[in-house]
Design a protein around this motif. Structure first.
Motif, PDB file in Angstrom:
ATOM      1  N   THR A   1      -1.098   0.562   2.024  1.00  0.00           N
ATOM      2  CA  THR A   1      -2.520   0.591   2.372  1.00  0.00           C
ATOM      3  C   THR A   1      -3.283   1.500   1.421  1.00  0.00           C
ATOM      4  OG1 THR A   1      -2.051   0.125   4.693  1.00  0.00           O
ATOM      5  CG2 THR A   1      -4.158   1.147   4.207  1.00  0.00           C
TER       6      THR A   1
ATOM      7  N   GLN B   1      -6.363  -3.388   7.667  1.00  0.00           N
ATOM      8  CA  GLN B   1      -5.183  -3.459   8.526  1.00  0.00           C
ATOM      9  C   GLN B   1      -5.559  -3.478  10.007  1.00  0.00           C
ATOM     10  OE1 GLN B   1      -2.302  -0.508   7.463  1.00  0.00           O
ATOM     11  NE2 GLN B   1      -0.672  -1.452   8.648  1.00  0.00           N
TER      12      GLN B   1
ATOM     13  N   ASP C   1      -4.836  -6.599   4.001  1.00  0.00           N
ATOM     14  CA  ASP C   1      -3.800  -5.656   4.416  1.00  0.00           C
ATOM     15  C   ASP C   1      -3.126  -6.172   5.684  1.00  0.00           C
ATOM     16  OD1 ASP C   1      -2.180  -3.488   4.689  1.00  0.00           O
ATOM     17  OD2 ASP C   1      -3.795  -1.990   4.657  1.00  0.00           O
ATOM     18  N   GLU C   2      -1.919  -6.665   5.562  1.00  0.00           N
ATOM     19  CA  GLU C   2      -1.180  -7.262   6.679  1.00  0.00           C
ATOM     20  C   GLU C   2      -2.038  -8.223   7.487  1.00  0.00           C
ATOM     21  OE1 GLU C   2       1.478  -4.736   8.676  1.00  0.00           O
ATOM     22  OE2 GLU C   2       1.714  -3.400   6.968  1.00  0.00           O
TER      23      GLU C   2
HETATM   24 MG   LIG Z   1      -0.618   0.052   5.870  1.00  0.00          MG
END
Ligand SMILES: [Mg+2]
Ligand SMILES: Nc1ncnc2c1ncn2[C@@H]1O[C@H](COP(=O)(O)OP(=O)(O)OP(=O)(O)O)[C@@H](O)[C@H]1O
Lengths: 222, 401
Positions: free
Chosen positions: A49, A94, A168-169
């Motif tokens: 991240t 995220q 992010d994810e």
């Molecule tokens: Mg992360």
């Protein structure tokens, strides 16, 4: 069109052994090019991240430079950097990132609205359709499930047609079917519209959509 | 600041009505105090000025027993009715005194009940030849002198132009309505000395006596103007020693009494306003700090999608200013609703001359108050806006998770 990270590193203060600081991201150089999907994997806490934030103009590195084409991102003042991010960079964070007072569609159109650009209503509809949240356009974020919220954030980024898309994810709370919807959308976006896509993920599924795979460990790219 | 931010801010306000109304009410409280307070103080001040202008003399001579009675001062301040008499010869005696330039008599009569009015009215007889205090005022609504059985009525006397009013069964014609003064004189009726003598005779028949021991002709007061360059106090002393059973009162001393209580009221009001401001400012400061905190996620998202620090700060300032504007409007409106219809009540409660500002002045004051409300609301959100702008979007998003 590319993002170039030149010997960037991020150091945080924290007592670790002898030193009172540690590197969340150790000095590294990296280039993300238009027309390609880059996938970054790695264990939790490995600095993914942090790296994504640095590359996307959200977090200034303590060392090194980030170039977008010929612009040194972090030499810009806040106003110019914000404008550049608003116009050319899309980020899917995220965590949760909805404004609760706005509807789903309003959330999606918000970036364009901030800078008075023509609202990408058509693109928004198209992406919502593709990620299967078209029926939620007038709903409030508070009514949405985690996966629906995540897809809303993804459509928000895609609908602006950013030159660089950072996620992010993005499939963290999605089922397999939706994971594939999202990843194939990213791939098509990168390949067809010749844009750069950078995805952080734990999913092995993601690897098959990747043009480049990076693996991170302890703040370093392996 | 452009339209797109404005519409976003407006949307924020509309979608959180509870928050908006709370902030607006806080500012409304401020605006109410400021606008209400200033109108009251302003009204008292113009009441005082008007009283000064109406008295228009340096010294007033009244029977010595009248001076000790509160009624004399109250007649001017609150419009209580009253009458007292002295020998008409006092006028000539006054003119003999060194330093007296002009002297004009007035005769008072309190009506029992005239059919024109629900209130008891004070009738004041003036001598058009000698008068120098009342006529300039009457002249603003009447171009000729008051004829016999003509009356000029104060603004609070309920009688229209040309109407006949009866005072002790004498028919008097209203030929002028006087401008408001905010003093007790607004409930008075003015006539010339011939009319007054007829009214006194009629009152006598009704058993209201005005007789004094010596002489037939009576007057109630003599208004004295002192020659330029003469010491008013010295003339006042000479009048007191030269004329027996008469008290010479400097009008200044009457006004000073009023001034003092006015200063007291002003101070109280000012303190009150200051206290309300300090309190509301602190509450607003806290409220904005809390709101910004509650909205941290929203601002993080805005930062994420490209809003600059400046944009967020401007948005916060715009929203707080809009709240301030709304609050200012509510507060001023509320104050106007309380002050204008109940002016009478306030006046009698304060027991001081009270003259409301005219529409133009009131509007100016309202505009000023609203501007101030906007400024205070904006100012109290500045700290919050600044703190908000210091955070990195990347760090902020992490903290939000
Ligand atoms: Mg992360
Ligand atoms: N603001 C900060 N101050 C101090 N340490 C930080 C800060 N942000 C991140 N870190 C630390 O840096 C390291 C990397 O964090 P990062 O969030 O980049 O990991 P990640 O790879 O994204 O993990 P995950 O897969 O769990 O999301 C972690 O050890 C984290 O505790």
């Amino acid at each position: 069109m590319a993002v170039k990270a030149e010997s960037i590193a991020k150091r945080y203060f924290r007592k670790t052994g002898g030193a009172n600081y540690f590197y969340a991201v150790k000095p590294l150089t990296l280039e993300i090019e238009a027309g390609e999907v880059a996938v970054l994997t790695g264990r939790s806490g490995s600095g993914k991240t942090t790296l994504l934030n640095i590359l996307s103009g959200l977090l200034a590195p303590t060392e090194g430079k980030v170039w977008i084409d010929s612009t040194d991102l972090y030499s810009l003042d806040d106003k110019s950097l914000s404008r550049l991010r608003g116009e050319r960079i899309g980020v899917v964070p995220q965590g949760r990132s909805a404004i609760d007072t706005l509807t789903v569609l309003e959330n999606i159109l918000l970036p364009a609205k901030l800078y008075g650009r023509p609202l990408p209503v058509e693109a928004a509809s198209r992406w919502m359709e593709r990620l299967d949240i078209a029926n939620l356009r007038d709903a409030r974020p508070a009514e949405l499930s985690g996966g629906e919220l995540r897809r809303m954030a993804i459509v928000r980024a895609l609908a602006q047609s950013p030159d660089f898309l950072f996620a992010d994810e993005p499939t963290g709370d999605l089922d397999d079917e939706n994971t594939n919807l999202v990843l194939s959308a990213f791939r098509d976006y990168a390949h067809e519209q010749k844009k750069a896509v950078f995805v952080v993920t734990h999913e092995n599924d993601a690897l098959q959509y990747a043009d480049h795979i990076y693996k991170m460990d302890g703040g370093q790219i392996m | 600041m452009t339209m797109k931010h404005f519409s976003l801010s407006l949307k924020n306000l509309l979608r959180k009505p509870g928050r908006t109304v709370t902030l607006a009410l806080l500012t409304a409280f401020l605006a109410l105090a400021v606008f209400g307070g200033s109108v009251v103080v302003l009204s008292l001040r113009s009441g005082l000025n008007s009283l000064e202008a109406r008295l228009g003399a340096d010294i007033i001579l009244v029977p010595s027993e009248a001076q000790s009675k509160v009624s004399f001062q109250n007649m001017f301040l609150q419009g209580t009715t009253g009458a007292f008499y002295m020998d008409a010869a006092v006028l000539d005696k006054a003119l003999e005194v060194e330093g007296v330039e002009k002297a004009a008599p007035q005769t008072f009569l309190a009506s029992l009940k005239a059919d024109c009015c629900s209130i008891k009215i004070q009738v004041i007889g003036i001598d058009p030849e000698k008068d120098f205090t009342v006529q300039p005022w009457i002249a603003r609504s009447l171009t000729r002198e008051l004829g016999d059985m003509d009356v000029a009525v104060g603004c609070k006397v309920e009688a229209g132009m040309g109407e006949i009013i009866r005072i002790y069964e004498q028919r008097c014609k209203v030929v002028a309505r006087l401008e408001a003064t905010g003093t007790g004189l607004d409930t008075a009726v003015y006539c010339n000395m011939n009319t007054m003598n007829a009214l006194l005779a009629a009152a006598e028949e009704k058993g209201v006596s005005h007789k004094i021991e010596s002489g037939d002709a009576v007057i109630s007061a003599v208004y004295v103007k002192v020659k330029d360059g003469c010491d008013i106090d010295a003339v006042n002393n000479r009048l007191n020693s030269h004329i027996r059973k008469v008290a010479a009162v400097r009008t200044r001393s009457m006004i000073t009494g009023v001034s003092d209580s006015l200063a007291g009221v002003s101070r109280t009001v000012t303190l009150l306003i200051a206290a309300v401001w300090a309190l509301a400012f602190i509450i607003l400061l806290l409220a904005f700090a809390l709101i910004i905190r509650e909205r941290a996620r929203e601002f993080d998202v805005l930062r994420l999608v490209g809003a600059s620090r400046g944009m967020l700060s401007r948005m916060v300032l715009l929203e707080s200013s809009l709240c301030g504007l709304l609050g200012g409007l509510i507060g001023v409106g509320l104050a106007a609703l309380l002050l204008f219809p109940f002016a009478q009540l306030i006046e009698s409660a304060l027991k001081l001359p009270y003259l409301m500002p005219d529409v133009g002045k009131a509007l100016l004051l309202a505009a000023g108050t609203i501007l101030l409300s906007v400024a205070v609301a904006a100012l109290s959100s500045v700290v919050a806006a600044y703190r908000l702008s210091r955070i990195d979007p990347g760090t902020a998003l992490r903290e939000g998770n």
